[in-house]
Design a protein around this motif. Structure first.
Motif, PDB file in Angstrom:
ATOM      1  N   ILE A 133     109.665  46.335  66.785  1.00 48.28           N
ATOM      2  CA  ILE A 133     108.720  45.438  67.068  1.00 48.28           C
ATOM      3  C   ILE A 133     108.965  44.197  66.618  1.00 48.28           C
ATOM      4  CG2 ILE A 133     106.178  44.706  67.417  1.00 48.28           C
ATOM      5  CD1 ILE A 133     105.659  47.692  67.336  1.00 48.28           C
ATOM      6  N   LYS A 134     109.225  43.178  67.385  1.00 51.34           N
ATOM      7  CA  LYS A 134     109.566  41.796  66.966  1.00 51.34           C
ATOM      8  C   LYS A 134     108.304  40.901  66.672  1.00 51.34           C
ATOM      9  CE  LYS A 134     112.302  37.440  67.694  1.00 51.34           C
ATOM     10  NZ  LYS A 134     113.060  36.694  68.699  1.00 51.34           N
ATOM     11  N   VAL A 135     107.695  40.561  65.382  1.00 54.11           N
ATOM     12  CA  VAL A 135     106.481  40.065  65.203  1.00 54.11           C
ATOM     13  C   VAL A 135     106.613  38.527  65.372  1.00 54.11           C
ATOM     14  CG1 VAL A 135     104.832  40.021  63.493  1.00 54.11           C
ATOM     15  CG2 VAL A 135     106.024  41.891  63.650  1.00 54.11           C
ATOM     16  N   GLY A 136     105.409  37.793  65.922  1.00 54.62           N
ATOM     17  CA  GLY A 136     105.445  36.657  66.092  1.00 54.62           C
ATOM     18  C   GLY A 136     104.670  35.726  65.145  1.00 54.62           C
ATOM     19  N   PHE A 137     103.960  36.701  64.289  1.00 51.33           N
ATOM     20  CA  PHE A 137     103.011  36.423  63.444  1.00 51.33           C
ATOM     21  C   PHE A 137     103.473  36.259  61.962  1.00 51.33           C
ATOM     22  CE2 PHE A 137     100.770  38.244  67.102  1.00 51.33           C
ATOM     23  CZ  PHE A 137     100.156  37.050  67.690  1.00 51.33           C
ATOM     24  N   ALA A 138     102.625  35.502  61.183  1.00 52.49           N
ATOM     25  CA  ALA A 138     103.146  35.480  59.771  1.00 52.49           C
ATOM     26  C   ALA A 138     102.019  35.460  59.153  1.00 52.49           C
ATOM     27  CB  ALA A 138     104.244  34.578  59.478  1.00 52.49           C
ATOM     28  N   THR A 139     101.958  35.696  57.767  1.00 48.73           N
ATOM     29  CA  THR A 139     100.929  35.964  56.827  1.00 48.73           C
ATOM     30  C   THR A 139     100.469  34.186  56.586  1.00 48.73           C
ATOM     31  OG1 THR A 139     101.407  37.926  55.739  1.00 48.73           O
ATOM     32  CG2 THR A 139      99.799  36.559  54.430  1.00 48.73           C
ATOM     33  N   GLY A 140      99.045  33.893  56.642  1.00 48.97           N
ATOM     34  CA  GLY A 140      98.710  32.359  56.498  1.00 48.97           C
ATOM     35  C   GLY A 140      98.837  31.910  57.767  1.00 48.97           C
ATOM     36  N   GLN A 141      99.142  32.201  58.965  1.00 50.92           N
ATOM     37  CA  GLN A 141      99.139  31.606  60.153  1.00 50.92           C
ATOM     38  C   GLN A 141      98.023  31.590  60.720  1.00 50.92           C
ATOM     39  OE1 GLN A 141     101.705  33.483  63.142  1.00 50.92           O
ATOM     40  NE2 GLN A 141     102.102  31.492  64.230  1.00 50.92           N
ATOM     41  N   THR A 142      97.406  30.456  61.619  1.00 48.55           N
ATOM     42  CA  THR A 142      96.220  30.330  62.267  1.00 48.55           C
ATOM     43  C   THR A 142      96.332  31.049  63.563  1.00 48.55           C
ATOM     44  OG1 THR A 142      95.502  28.416  60.771  1.00 48.55           O
ATOM     45  CG2 THR A 142      94.304  28.779  62.913  1.00 48.55           C
ATOM     46  N   VAL A 143      95.262  31.870  64.086  1.00 49.12           N
ATOM     47  CA  VAL A 143      95.273  32.395  65.298  1.00 49.12           C
ATOM     48  C   VAL A 143      93.877  32.471  65.975  1.00 49.12           C
ATOM     49  CG1 VAL A 143      97.228  33.924  64.883  1.00 49.12           C
ATOM     50  CG2 VAL A 143      94.900  34.646  64.298  1.00 49.12           C
ATOM     51  N   ARG A 144      94.090  32.671  67.393  1.00 51.81           N
ATOM     52  CA  ARG A 144      92.701  32.376  67.946  1.00 51.81           C
ATOM     53  C   ARG A 144      92.844  34.044  68.661  1.00 51.81           C
ATOM     54  NH1 ARG A 144      90.812  31.992  72.890  1.00 51.81           N
ATOM     55  NH2 ARG A 144      92.739  31.867  74.084  1.00 51.81           N
ATOM     56  N   ILE A 145      91.479  34.554  68.669  1.00 49.37           N
ATOM     57  CA  ILE A 145      91.180  35.889  69.004  1.00 49.37           C
ATOM     58  C   ILE A 145      90.883  35.717  70.475  1.00 49.37           C
ATOM     59  CG2 ILE A 145      89.825  38.037  68.971  1.00 49.37           C
ATOM     60  CD1 ILE A 145      89.609  37.065  66.027  1.00 49.37           C
ATOM     61  N   ARG A 146      91.768  36.599  71.365  1.00 46.10           N
ATOM     62  CA  ARG A 146      91.826  36.585  72.913  1.00 46.10           C
ATOM     63  C   ARG A 146      90.660  37.421  73.404  1.00 46.10           C
ATOM     64  NH1 ARG A 146      96.861  35.477  76.038  1.00 46.10           N
ATOM     65  NH2 ARG A 146      96.186  37.443  76.637  1.00 46.10           N
ATOM     66  N   GLU A 147      90.584  38.478  72.915  1.00 46.68           N
ATOM     67  CA  GLU A 147      89.647  39.399  73.346  1.00 46.68           C
ATOM     68  C   GLU A 147      88.744  40.320  72.448  1.00 46.68           C
ATOM     69  OE1 GLU A 147      92.454  43.005  74.805  1.00 46.68           O
ATOM     70  OE2 GLU A 147      92.819  41.182  75.862  1.00 46.68           O
ATOM     71  N   GLY A 148      87.774  40.987  72.841  1.00 48.36           N
ATOM     72  CA  GLY A 148      87.039  41.657  71.802  1.00 48.36           C
ATOM     73  C   GLY A 148      85.842  41.280  71.540  1.00 48.36           C
ATOM     74  N   PRO A 149      85.144  41.686  70.477  1.00 51.93           N
ATOM     75  CA  PRO A 149      83.816  41.108  70.006  1.00 51.93           C
ATOM     76  C   PRO A 149      84.077  39.741  69.520  1.00 51.93           C
ATOM     77  CG  PRO A 149      84.501  43.105  68.876  1.00 51.93           C
ATOM     78  CD  PRO A 149      85.360  42.929  69.853  1.00 51.93           C
ATOM     79  N   PHE A 150      85.054  39.554  69.012  1.00 51.11           N
ATOM     80  CA  PHE A 150      85.263  38.141  68.338  1.00 51.11           C
ATOM     81  C   PHE A 150      86.134  37.018  69.175  1.00 51.11           C
ATOM     82  CE2 PHE A 150      84.880  41.456  65.025  1.00 51.11           C
ATOM     83  CZ  PHE A 150      83.740  40.446  64.502  1.00 51.11           C
ATOM     84  N   VAL A 151      85.972  37.143  70.642  1.00 54.53           N
ATOM     85  CA  VAL A 151      86.615  36.456  71.464  1.00 54.53           C
ATOM     86  C   VAL A 151      86.350  34.856  71.046  1.00 54.53           C
ATOM     87  CG1 VAL A 151      86.727  35.364  73.967  1.00 54.53           C
ATOM     88  CG2 VAL A 151      86.586  37.870  73.365  1.00 54.53           C
ATOM     89  N   ASP A 152      87.569  34.215  71.116  1.00 51.12           N
ATOM     90  CA  ASP A 152      87.538  32.545  70.843  1.00 51.12           C
ATOM     91  C   ASP A 152      87.355  32.239  69.369  1.00 51.12           C
ATOM     92  OD1 ASP A 152      88.213  32.015  73.502  1.00 51.12           O
ATOM     93  OD2 ASP A 152      86.071  31.898  73.904  1.00 51.12           O
ATOM     94  N   PHE A 153      87.108  33.160  68.552  1.00 49.01           N
ATOM     95  CA  PHE A 153      87.141  32.846  67.070  1.00 49.01           C
ATOM     96  C   PHE A 153      88.582  32.542  66.527  1.00 49.01           C
ATOM     97  CE2 PHE A 153      82.974  34.782  67.258  1.00 49.01           C
ATOM     98  CZ  PHE A 153      82.418  34.794  66.151  1.00 49.01           C
ATOM     99  N   ILE A 154      88.697  31.637  65.707  1.00 47.15           N
ATOM    100  CA  ILE A 154      89.848  31.304  64.892  1.00 47.15           C
ATOM    101  C   ILE A 154      89.842  31.895  63.546  1.00 47.15           C
ATOM    102  CG2 ILE A 154      91.091  29.291  64.127  1.00 47.15           C
ATOM    103  CD1 ILE A 154      90.707  29.148  67.200  1.00 47.15           C
ATOM    104  N   GLY A 155      90.922  32.470  63.046  1.00 44.57           N
ATOM    105  CA  GLY A 155      91.148  33.074  62.051  1.00 44.57           C
ATOM    106  C   GLY A 155      92.562  33.103  61.331  1.00 44.57           C
ATOM    107  N   THR A 156      92.816  33.595  60.096  1.00 44.61           N
ATOM    108  CA  THR A 156      94.202  33.224  59.648  1.00 44.61           C
ATOM    109  C   THR A 156      94.418  35.021  59.270  1.00 44.61           C
ATOM    110  OG1 THR A 156      93.067  31.521  58.214  1.00 44.61           O
ATOM    111  CG2 THR A 156      94.799  32.641  57.748  1.00 44.61           C
ATOM    112  N   VAL A 157      95.829  34.890  59.745  1.00 45.62           N
ATOM    113  CA  VAL A 157      96.622  36.306  59.451  1.00 45.62           C
ATOM    114  C   VAL A 157      96.698  36.531  58.121  1.00 45.62           C
ATOM    115  CG1 VAL A 157      98.552  37.301  60.011  1.00 45.62           C
ATOM    116  CG2 VAL A 157      97.900  35.811  61.725  1.00 45.62           C
ATOM    117  N   ASP A 158      95.762  37.702  57.525  1.00 46.63           N
ATOM    118  CA  ASP A 158      96.079  38.103  56.362  1.00 46.63           C
ATOM    119  C   ASP A 158      97.470  39.075  56.136  1.00 46.63           C
ATOM    120  OD1 ASP A 158      94.770  38.737  53.551  1.00 46.63           O
ATOM    121  OD2 ASP A 158      94.341  40.558  54.562  1.00 46.63           O
ATOM    122  N   ARG A 159      97.494  39.974  56.930  1.00 42.36           N
ATOM    123  CA  ARG A 159      98.523  40.854  56.763  1.00 42.36           C
ATOM    124  C   ARG A 159      98.985  41.478  58.303  1.00 42.36           C
ATOM    125  NH1 ARG A 159      98.523  46.425  53.443  1.00 42.36           N
ATOM    126  NH2 ARG A 159     100.553  46.811  53.427  1.00 42.36           N
TER     127      ARG A 159
END
Length: 190
Positions: A133-159
């Motif tokens: 699996i080629k991962v496009g995410f890195a620790t510390g990167q800011t992401v937006r949640i697209r689906e699920g109970p936290f839709v449109d929340f902004i978070g930081t990749v922890d792991r």
């Protein structure tokens, strides 16, 4: 073939060699080399030609896509008995720039075979059935949640968990950061 040539051909050890090619021409070189092996009658000297590739799963535009990628761009592997004739056939194939080699005491390039350990490691890597699996995410990167109970929340990749295809994202929820484990498809780069 004379008796002396036949005996010499028996004495030469079959080994894997790394051939340098123009980058992007690996498949073309493989086809050309296989054709030359047939037409120049060296099937008893050159046995196998491999372009090292592996399957990779990428997440793009919210979808998983599997594709083949070259493990060593610009290189192919050839299983052969190295002698003058086999060297000539391989070396003079169009788009081949040479063998991976070292200089001898007379300052000539001498092809270096792969060790048994190197060969086993490379071939084992190529035989793996599960795609990497080629991962496009890195620790510390800011992401937006697209689906699920936290839709449109902004978070930081922890792991990142590439084996599971998930990321742990820290989401600010009720004034504190809460870790949420999500599938790669549920988040996107901000």
């Amino acid at each position: 073939m004379t008796t002396a040539e036949a005996q010499q051909n028996k004495d030469v050890e079959v080994r894997w060699y790394v051939i340098h090619t123009y980058s992007g021409y690996e498949e073309r070189v493989k086809k050309n080399l296989q054709h030359r092996i047939e037409t120049m009658d060296v099937k008893d000297r050159v046995f196998e030609v491999v372009v090292p590739e592996e399957s990779v799963v990428e997440v793009r535009d919210g979808q998983r896509r599997e594709r083949k990628v070259r493990v060593y761009p610009g290189y192919i592997l050839v299983k052969m008995k190295l002698d003058e004739k086999s060297w000539f056939v391989v070396r003079n194939t169009p788009a081949v720039t040479g063998f991976v080699s070292a200089k001898d005491e007379k300052d000539r390039d001498v092809p270096i075979p792969l060790t048994d350990e190197e060969t086993k490691a490379i071939l084992k890597q190529l035989e793996t059935k599960t795609p990497r699996i080629k991962v496009g995410f890195a620790t510390g990167q800011t992401v937006r949640i697209r689906e699920g109970p936290f839709v449109d929340f902004i978070g930081t990749v922890d792991r990142v968990f590439p084996d599971k295809g998930t990321v742990r994202v820290l989401v600010s929820f009720f004034g504190r950061e809460t870790p949420v484990e999500l599938d790669f498809l549920q988040v996107e780069k901000q």
